[in-house]
Design a protein around this motif. Structure first.
Motif, PDB file in Angstrom:
ATOM      1  N   TYR A  24      -8.496  13.017  -6.336  1.00  0.00           N
ATOM      2  CA  TYR A  24      -9.789  13.580  -6.699  1.00  0.00           C
ATOM      3  C   TYR A  24     -10.523  13.909  -5.407  1.00  0.00           C
ATOM      4  N   GLU A  26      -9.291  15.437  -2.533  1.00  0.00           N
ATOM      5  CA  GLU A  26      -8.496  15.007  -1.379  1.00  0.00           C
ATOM      6  C   GLU A  26      -7.889  16.201  -0.648  1.00  0.00           C
ATOM      7  N   ASP A  55      -7.226  15.737 -10.874  1.00  0.00           N
ATOM      8  CA  ASP A  55      -8.143  15.783 -12.018  1.00  0.00           C
ATOM      9  C   ASP A  55      -9.249  16.821 -11.851  1.00  0.00           C
ATOM     10  N   LYS A  85     -11.910  14.873 -14.486  1.00  0.00           N
ATOM     11  CA  LYS A  85     -11.770  13.508 -13.969  1.00  0.00           C
ATOM     12  C   LYS A  85     -11.689  12.511 -15.115  1.00  0.00           C
ATOM     13  N   GLY A  87     -10.036   9.355 -14.700  1.00  0.00           N
ATOM     14  CA  GLY A  87      -9.840   7.976 -14.222  1.00  0.00           C
ATOM     15  C   GLY A  87      -8.440   7.707 -13.703  1.00  0.00           C
ATOM     16  N   LEU A  88      -8.385   6.709 -12.834  1.00  0.00           N
ATOM     17  CA  LEU A  88      -7.167   6.396 -12.096  1.00  0.00           C
ATOM     18  C   LEU A  88      -6.054   5.814 -12.986  1.00  0.00           C
ATOM     19  N   ALA A  91      -4.400   8.356 -15.004  1.00  0.00           N
ATOM     20  CA  ALA A  91      -3.676   9.289 -14.116  1.00  0.00           C
ATOM     21  C   ALA A  91      -2.263   8.754 -13.843  1.00  0.00           C
ATOM     22  N   ASP A 108      -2.644   5.436  -2.834  1.00  0.00           N
ATOM     23  CA  ASP A 108      -3.802   6.308  -2.726  1.00  0.00           C
ATOM     24  C   ASP A 108      -3.454   7.501  -1.845  1.00  0.00           C
ATOM     25  N   HIS A 113      -3.427   4.128   2.546  1.00  0.00           N
ATOM     26  CA  HIS A 113      -2.080   3.553   2.432  1.00  0.00           C
ATOM     27  C   HIS A 113      -1.121   4.388   3.269  1.00  0.00           C
ATOM     28  N   ARG A 137      -2.742  -7.200   1.894  1.00  0.00           N
ATOM     29  CA  ARG A 137      -3.596  -7.208   3.090  1.00  0.00           C
ATOM     30  C   ARG A 137      -3.865  -8.631   3.539  1.00  0.00           C
ATOM     31  N   TRP A 147     -13.766  -1.270   6.957  1.00  0.00           N
ATOM     32  CA  TRP A 147     -14.673  -1.614   5.866  1.00  0.00           C
ATOM     33  C   TRP A 147     -15.904  -2.298   6.417  1.00  0.00           C
ATOM     34  N   GLY A 175      -5.250  -4.718  -4.504  1.00  0.00           N
ATOM     35  CA  GLY A 175      -4.639  -3.571  -3.837  1.00  0.00           C
ATOM     36  C   GLY A 175      -3.816  -2.776  -4.841  1.00  0.00           C
ATOM     37  N   GLN A 200      -5.585  -2.964 -11.389  1.00  0.00           N
ATOM     38  CA  GLN A 200      -4.595  -3.440 -10.402  1.00  0.00           C
ATOM     39  C   GLN A 200      -4.385  -4.941 -10.521  1.00  0.00           C
ATOM     40  N   SER A 229     -15.301   6.648  -1.321  1.00  0.00           N
ATOM     41  CA  SER A 229     -14.775   5.749  -2.339  1.00  0.00           C
ATOM     42  C   SER A 229     -15.717   5.709  -3.534  1.00  0.00           C
ATOM     43  N   LEU A 231     -16.194   2.917  -5.367  1.00  0.00           N
ATOM     44  CA  LEU A 231     -16.526   1.530  -5.702  1.00  0.00           C
ATOM     45  C   LEU A 231     -18.036   1.280  -5.670  1.00  0.00           C
TER      46      LEU A 231
END
Ligand code: GDD
Ligand code: MN
Length: 250
Positions: A24, A26, A55, A85, A87-88, A91, A108, A113, A137, A147, A175, A200, A229, A231
């Motif tokens: 989305y 990218e 999407d 769109k 949603g992940l 998808a 991603d 990644h 991680r 971050w 992750g 996840q 992001s 989030l």
């Protein structure tokens, strides 16, 4: 762990890896990630395809994907766009339907990644004949770069709480950089109830519940350079809600 051995394994292996790339907005990242995936997988000699699920990105990601398909061919780059769109989680389900590999890699597309880890996931899978290999991680050389304090705290907090309540037997629950046997992923996706970021975490919890084996590979997660992001506060709330639900029901 010699390179010799892994390339020998690749030559005799019938295994094929379908790499799912949900996108989305990218358009800047997609050419680089695709180039890197092709580079690392070609070098290691495994059969693979890249499935791009866009999407309806307003930034023209799909046009970029079409260009890439022209360059690398329709066998390597498969396009499975959706009009808007959605949603992940859905998808992944949508992309998986077109996968011709017996293994699926989820990652991603924003360069968080790094594709260099994919051959390591494959080697790990073969070592232990695992059903799932999860990038982590939180062990060995793994880590997070770029971050801010808040996001580190949220990620650590989510992992800590889940470890405490559910004892999942995997060190990185939130992750999404993972390799799955295709039929295992299908089963997990069917049985997962949550939407959004929690997905996840639930996947790993369910994997444990069904007795699937999980291998881990330390990865570095680098925050995206282009774009942003998704989030936010509501995702955090959703996560805690789903965690308590899983705590009560599994
Ligand atoms: N097709 C599609 N549809 N793709 C999407 C959508 C959507 O609705 N939403 C996001 N994506 C794509 C992005 O373009 C990117 O390739 C990938 O999914 C991850 O989205 P980000 O927005 O970059 O997620 P993030 O960086 O906040 O979160 C990542 O790390 C978390 C763990 O810390 C993701 O991997 C999360 O799944 C993970 O929990
Ligand atoms: Mn990201």
């Amino acid at each position: 762990m010699g390179d010799k051995r892994s390339s020998d394994a690749a030559e005799v292996s019938d295994d094929k890896y379908s790499i799912l790339l949900p996108t989305y907005n990218e358009s800047e990242n997609l050419p680089i990630i695709v180039w890197l995936i092709i580079k690392y997988l070609t070098e290691s000699g495994y059969q693979f395809e890249i499935i791009i699920i866009d999407d309806g990105s307003p930034d023209g990601t799909l046009d970029v994907a079409k260009q890439l398909q022209k360059i690398y061919g329709e066998e390597k780059i498969v396009l499975r766009p959706r009009p808007k769109k959605l949603g992940l989680g859905t998808a992944y389900v949508h992309g998986m339907k077109s996968a011709t590999g017996n293994f699926i890699v989820i990652m991603d597309a924003d360069l968080s990644h790094h594709p260099k880890f994919i051959p390591q996931f494959i080697t790990k899978q073969k070592e232990g004949n695992y059903d799932v290999v999860s990038g982590t991680r939180y062990i060995g050389d793994g880590g997070v770069y770029g971050w801010d304090f808040k996001r580190k705290l949220v990620s650590r907090g989510a992992n800590f709480l889940t470890q405490l309540l559910l004892r999942p037997g995997a060190s990185d629950l939130t992750g999404s950089f993972r390799l799955y046997r295709k039929h295992v992923l299908e089963k997990l996706v069917q049985s997962c109830v949550s939407k959004g970021y929690v997905f996840q975490m639930e996947m790993i919890i369910r994997a444990r519940q069904f007795g699937y084996t999980i291998g881990e590979v330390p990865i570095t997660f680098v925050d995206r350079v282009y774009g942003e992001s998704k989030l936010g506060g509501s995702e955090i709330f959703q996560f805690v809600k789903a965690l308590l639900y899983l705590f009560a029901t599994t």
